[in-house]
Design a protein around this motif. Structure first.
Motif, PDB file in Angstrom:
ATOM      1  N   ASP A 160       0.832  -1.209   0.000  1.00 38.45           N
ATOM      2  CA  ASP A 160       0.000   0.000   0.000  1.00 38.45           C
ATOM      3  C   ASP A 160       0.861   1.251   0.000  1.00 38.45           C
ATOM      4  O   ASP A 160       0.563   2.235  -0.693  1.00 38.45           O
ATOM      5  CB  ASP A 160      -0.928  -0.004   1.210  1.00 38.45           C
ATOM      6  N   LYS A 161       1.936   1.232   0.774  1.00 40.67           N
ATOM      7  CA  LYS A 161       2.835   2.391   0.825  1.00 40.67           C
ATOM      8  C   LYS A 161       3.491   2.608  -0.535  1.00 40.67           C
ATOM      9  O   LYS A 161       3.649   3.751  -0.988  1.00 40.67           O
ATOM     10  CB  LYS A 161       3.909   2.190   1.894  1.00 40.67           C
ATOM     11  N   PHE A 162       3.875   1.513  -1.165  1.00 38.54           N
ATOM     12  CA  PHE A 162       4.507   1.650  -2.480  1.00 38.54           C
ATOM     13  C   PHE A 162       3.523   2.218  -3.493  1.00 38.54           C
ATOM     14  O   PHE A 162       3.871   3.123  -4.266  1.00 38.54           O
ATOM     15  CB  PHE A 162       5.033   0.297  -2.964  1.00 38.54           C
ATOM     16  N   LEU A 163       2.307   1.692  -3.508  1.00 37.95           N
ATOM     17  CA  LEU A 163       1.310   2.178  -4.464  1.00 37.95           C
ATOM     18  C   LEU A 163       0.939   3.634  -4.184  1.00 37.95           C
ATOM     19  O   LEU A 163       0.674   4.405  -5.104  1.00 37.95           O
ATOM     20  CB  LEU A 163       0.066   1.290  -4.406  1.00 37.95           C
ATOM     21  N   GLU A 164       0.943   4.008  -2.903  1.00 36.67           N
ATOM     22  CA  GLU A 164       0.698   5.413  -2.558  1.00 36.67           C
ATOM     23  C   GLU A 164       1.809   6.294  -3.097  1.00 36.67           C
ATOM     24  O   GLU A 164       1.562   7.363  -3.675  1.00 36.67           O
ATOM     25  CB  GLU A 164       0.600   5.566  -1.038  1.00 36.67           C
TER      26      GLU A 164
END
Length: 463
Positions: free
Chosen positions: A315-319
């Motif tokens: 999720d952090k990467f996609l954010e």
């Protein structure tokens, strides 16, 4: 309009063409567009007894005074008739399945069959083979109408069907890799090809209606996965159309039950288990590829609790990727766009660009997955740290400064593990296997040299 189905021999069609009684209407027909390879394969198919699709001809009866003649305009089948006529005139020789393997790319079972016409022009054929060619019958539909617009409408309707795309064509190829991709990517209308639910559940793909898009991604993912297994973690192959075709051809005898293919299934199942049910957008193809390659690297080298943190890290990467795109749209530089996002837009199926993306993906996900340490008591650096250091050091040995190959590199603890040195990136140095310091004196000398080198690098950056 009246349509009469007939069968004519190749020889009869050739004679019609020679006597200017068979041709095309250039007002709506395209010219000759088949390559010589396509023509050679068509004639080879005929010699093997493969039936050809029906050819549509407009039967035109002309009369002037007491004179009358019949003409035939090709509505559909121009390229096939051109190939037949040109071969009969000696314009080209046929493929020899073995000698011309690099170009012809016939499947193995075809190469094992006799091919007495291989490499020969029409004139060089034996009398028996010439007779087989000339007496081959072709199905024709003779269209009789005085309304030219009806003929044009029929032409448009015949051309309006969607031609097979690249993956739909591959689905029909012989060979074990074809079967594997059908099983992995899925073709739900065929009971034995349900596909792995990873593609439908994690990516939201629809293999029953996407005309092979899911199966193409399955093929691309398999290519990357197996290439890295066989050549090392820094090996990223091209996955464009030509590369996929070549992989299919080179793996006609593909082992569907190999440990590597089973591992791929297990990796996809693990990702599905980790991500299904979460409140995140469906993954895109390139995100799924990098996730699968990373999970494969994490699985054996690190304690299993990384799996609990993987969804949040993703999720952090996609954010970050979303912020990178927004920044780029606003004309602002952002590392997520520079090192990842732009390489999903420009030549995204080239191995070198997949490698660029994966390097950044691994570094960021490693950061987001912390704390992450290799399993004890192995006390070795895992593949993820090794990958990061491999690229961070420019693929060069920290001892001799020579270029280092993935399969010939190790990671050295700068401060020995026995002396309390941690298995962390800051305490790791990529070296050739032969350069790996051994013994207290060599390790101490290396540590001093490495510290000096890092100090010089830091001063250079600060300047």
């Amino acid at each position: 309009m009246q349509a009469i189905q007939k069968r004519h021999t190749v020889e009869e069609l050739i004679e019609l063409r020679k006597n200017s009684m068979l041709g095309v209407n250039p007002e709506y027909q395209r010219g000759a567009v088949w390559s010589r390879t396509q023509q050679r394969k068509l004639i080879d198919s005929m010699m093997r007894g493969y039936p050809l699709p029906i050819i549509y001809l407009h039967h035109i009866k002309k009369g002037v005074g007491d004179y009358a003649r019949d003409d035939f305009e090709i509505i559909d089948g121009q390229q096939r008739i051109n190939a037949i006529y040109e071969y009969s005139e000696g314009a080209f020789s046929l493929f020899d399945p073995v000698v011309d393997e690099a170009v012809a790319r016939f499947p193995a079972f075809v190469k094992d069959q006799p091919c007495p016409w291989g490499g020969k022009t029409f004139d060089a054929l034996s009398s028996d083979l010439k007779e087989r060619f000339k007496t081959t019958e072709i199905a024709l539909a003779m269209i009789e109408t005085d309304q030219v617009n009806e003929v044009r409408d029929l032409f448009v309707r015949l051309q309006s069907g969607l031609p097979l795309n690249h993956q739909e064509t591959r689905d029909a190829w012989p060979g074990n890799f074809t079967e594997f991709v059908l099983k992995l990517g899925g073709k739900p209308e065929v009971a034995r090809y349900p596909g792995h639910s990873f593609f439908t559940q994690v990516l939201g793909m629809r293999p029953s209606t996407d005309r092979g898009k899911t199966r193409q991604l399955a093929a691309q993912l398999t290519m990357l996965f197996l290439t890295r297994k066989s050549k090392g973690a820094d090996a990223f192959c091209d996955i464009n159309a030509d590369a996929i075709n070549t992989f299919y051809y080179d793996h006609l005898d593909f082992d569907q039950a190999s440990p590597s293919t089973q591992r791929l299934h297990d990796v996809l199942s693990k990702i599905e288990k980790m991500l299904v049910g979460g409140k995140r957008p469906k993954l895109r193809g390139h995100d799924a590829i990098h996730a699968a390659l990373l999970v494969d690297a994490l699985w054996d080298d690190y304690p299993p609790n990384w799996a609990d943190r993987f969804p949040e890290a993703l999720d952090k990467f996609l954010e970050g990727l979303a912020k990178g795109k927004a920044a780029n749209d606003a004309g602002v530089a952002h590392e997520f766009w520079t090192h990842y996002g732009q390489w999903t837009r420009v030549n995204s199926d080239r191995g070198e660009n997949i490698s660029r993306r994966h390097r950044f993906y691994v570094e960021k996900m490693f950061e987001y997955l912390q704390p992450l340490s290799p399993k004890d008591p192995i006390r070795l650096f895992g593949e993820v740290e090794r990958t990061i250091l491999f690229y961070a050091q420019g693929k060069r040995c920290a001892e001799c400064d020579g270029a280092v190959d993935w399969n010939d590199c190790e990671v050295h603890h700068v401060v020995e593990h026995s002396a309390g040195g941690m298995t962390t990136l800051d305490n790791g140095a990529l070296v050739h296997k032969a350069c790996h310091p051994k013994g207290a004196a060599a390790t101490a000398a290396f540590a001093k040299k490495f510290a000096q080198k890092k100090s010089v690098s830091a001063e250079t950056v600060n300047l």
